[in-house]
Design a protein around this motif. Structure first.
Motif, PDB file in Angstrom:
ATOM      1  N   PHE A   9       0.828  -1.204   0.000  1.00  0.00           N
ATOM      2  CA  PHE A   9       0.000   0.000   0.000  1.00  0.00           C
ATOM      3  C   PHE A   9       0.865   1.257   0.000  1.00  0.00           C
ATOM      4  N   ARG A  10       1.918   1.231   0.815  1.00  0.00           N
ATOM      5  CA  ARG A  10       2.780   2.403   0.948  1.00  0.00           C
ATOM      6  C   ARG A  10       3.383   2.822  -0.387  1.00  0.00           C
ATOM      7  N   PHE A  11       3.985   1.881  -1.091  1.00  0.00           N
ATOM      8  CA  PHE A  11       4.658   2.238  -2.332  1.00  0.00           C
ATOM      9  C   PHE A  11       3.675   2.422  -3.487  1.00  0.00           C
ATOM     10  N   ALA A 161       6.175  -0.769  -5.412  1.00  0.00           N
ATOM     11  CA  ALA A 161       4.747  -1.052  -5.516  1.00  0.00           C
ATOM     12  C   ALA A 161       4.503  -2.413  -6.160  1.00  0.00           C
ATOM     13  N   PHE A 162       5.231  -2.702  -7.242  1.00  0.00           N
ATOM     14  CA  PHE A 162       5.068  -3.988  -7.928  1.00  0.00           C
ATOM     15  C   PHE A 162       5.531  -5.159  -7.059  1.00  0.00           C
ATOM     16  N   THR A 166       2.857  -7.715  -5.107  1.00  0.00           N
ATOM     17  CA  THR A 166       2.871  -9.086  -5.628  1.00  0.00           C
ATOM     18  C   THR A 166       3.056 -10.087  -4.496  1.00  0.00           C
ATOM     19  N   ILE A 167       4.016  -9.807  -3.606  1.00  0.00           N
ATOM     20  CA  ILE A 167       4.257 -10.701  -2.466  1.00  0.00           C
ATOM     21  C   ILE A 167       3.039 -10.751  -1.554  1.00  0.00           C
ATOM     22  N   ALA A 168       2.475  -9.592  -1.236  1.00  0.00           N
ATOM     23  CA  ALA A 168       1.344  -9.529  -0.313  1.00  0.00           C
ATOM     24  C   ALA A 168       0.103 -10.209  -0.884  1.00  0.00           C
ATOM     25  N   LEU A 169      -0.167 -10.006  -2.174  1.00  0.00           N
ATOM     26  CA  LEU A 169      -1.326 -10.640  -2.794  1.00  0.00           C
ATOM     27  C   LEU A 169      -1.187 -12.157  -2.829  1.00  0.00           C
TER      28      LEU A 169
END
Length: 278
Positions: A9-11, A161-162, A166-169
């Motif tokens: 979210f931050r990036f 952001a990418f 990607t890791i979090a999703l």
């Protein structure tokens, strides 16, 4: 929130904010015919490796301990700058860098007589963040001759952001509904807006701009002030313990930061290159 969810979210907010500024013409981003491989290498170190290590390490340490470890960044930068950039600090600068680092170690060594308990896994991860930050300072200094600070910042925010989303999703089984529902929480929204706009866009732009103007070691020594800020923030916002030895260490750190830059070698700009005055 999981660490990577927060970073995602931050990036994302940081990248969206810069993209809006680019779209309306406030900032200009031109990456054509430039050294993008090295720029992406920079983004791999910072925010990639750095934030993976720092955020995970924070789970196992207090914010005060994290500030102490991150304050070792100037040591890594000074060594790498001398080896890679041939930017060797003067003798008196070395004394003040040592004084600043000594303030950090003074706090760490006195920690044993306090209720602050160290976790070595967290400290090891934060050590990885220190090394990554060291390479970031060096590469950003090199790229400052080819890229504008806002261009470096833009790519860093986009890469972060990418990577982190990607890791979090993937950790969230790509459930977009629950993934974005957290933004309806007022505390979460305020937190990610602050981290995205101020701690990411504004802070990283200023760091990249600074690295285009002064040596890597002179810039990096400011990271030692993280210790001072982290101790204060830990006490005020997280009710962490506060000790007299932290005051002594903080004073040593601040004097070290001042001396490193006050006695630095003056530099002047000539065209797109930076030269030391002889």
């Amino acid at each position: 929130m999981t660490p990577f969810h927060l970073l995602g979210f931050r990036f994302a907010i940081a990248f969206i904010a810069l993209s809006i500024l680019r779209f309306i013409g406030i900032i200009n981003i031109n990456l054509k015919a430039k050294n993008l491989k090295k720029l992406f290498l920079l983004a791999l170190f910072q925010p990639g490796i750095y934030f993976i290590c720092e955020t995970t390490g924070m789970l196992y340490t207090t914010s005060s301990e994290a500030g102490m470890m991150i304050a070792l960044i100037p040591v890594a930068v000074t060594i790498l700058a001398a080896l890679i950039l041939n930017e060797r600090p003067t003798f008196i600068q070395s004394i003040f860098v040592a004084l600043s680092v000594g303030g950090v170690f003074f706090i760490i060594f006195n920690r044993g007589a306090s209720p602050i308990e160290g976790n070595y896994l967290g400290l090891l991860l934060l050590g990885g963040a220190v090394i990554a930050a060291g390479f970031y300072n060096i590469i950003s200094r090199q790229l400052s001759l080819e890229f504008k600070p806002v261009e470096i910042t833009y790519v860093m925010m986009g890469f972060g952001a990418f990577l982190f989303n990607t890791i979090a999703l993937s950790q969230n089984n790509f459930d977009l509904s629950s993934y974005f529902n957290l933004l309806t929480n007022r505390v979460v929204l305020i937190t990610v807006l602050y981290l995205g706009l101020f701690s990411s866009v504004v802070a990283f732009f200023m760091m990249n701009y600074t690295l285009s103007k002064i040596t890597a070691a002179e810039s990096a020594v400011f990271a030692n002030l993280t210790t001072v800020v982290s101790i204060a923030a830990g006490v005020v916002f997280r009710n962490e313990p506060f000790f007299k030895f932290q005051v002594v260490g903080a004073v040593l750190i601040i004097i070290g930061v001042w001396g490193t830059n006050y006695f630095g070698r003056p530099v002047v700009e000539e065209g797109e290159k930076i030269y030391e005055k002889v």
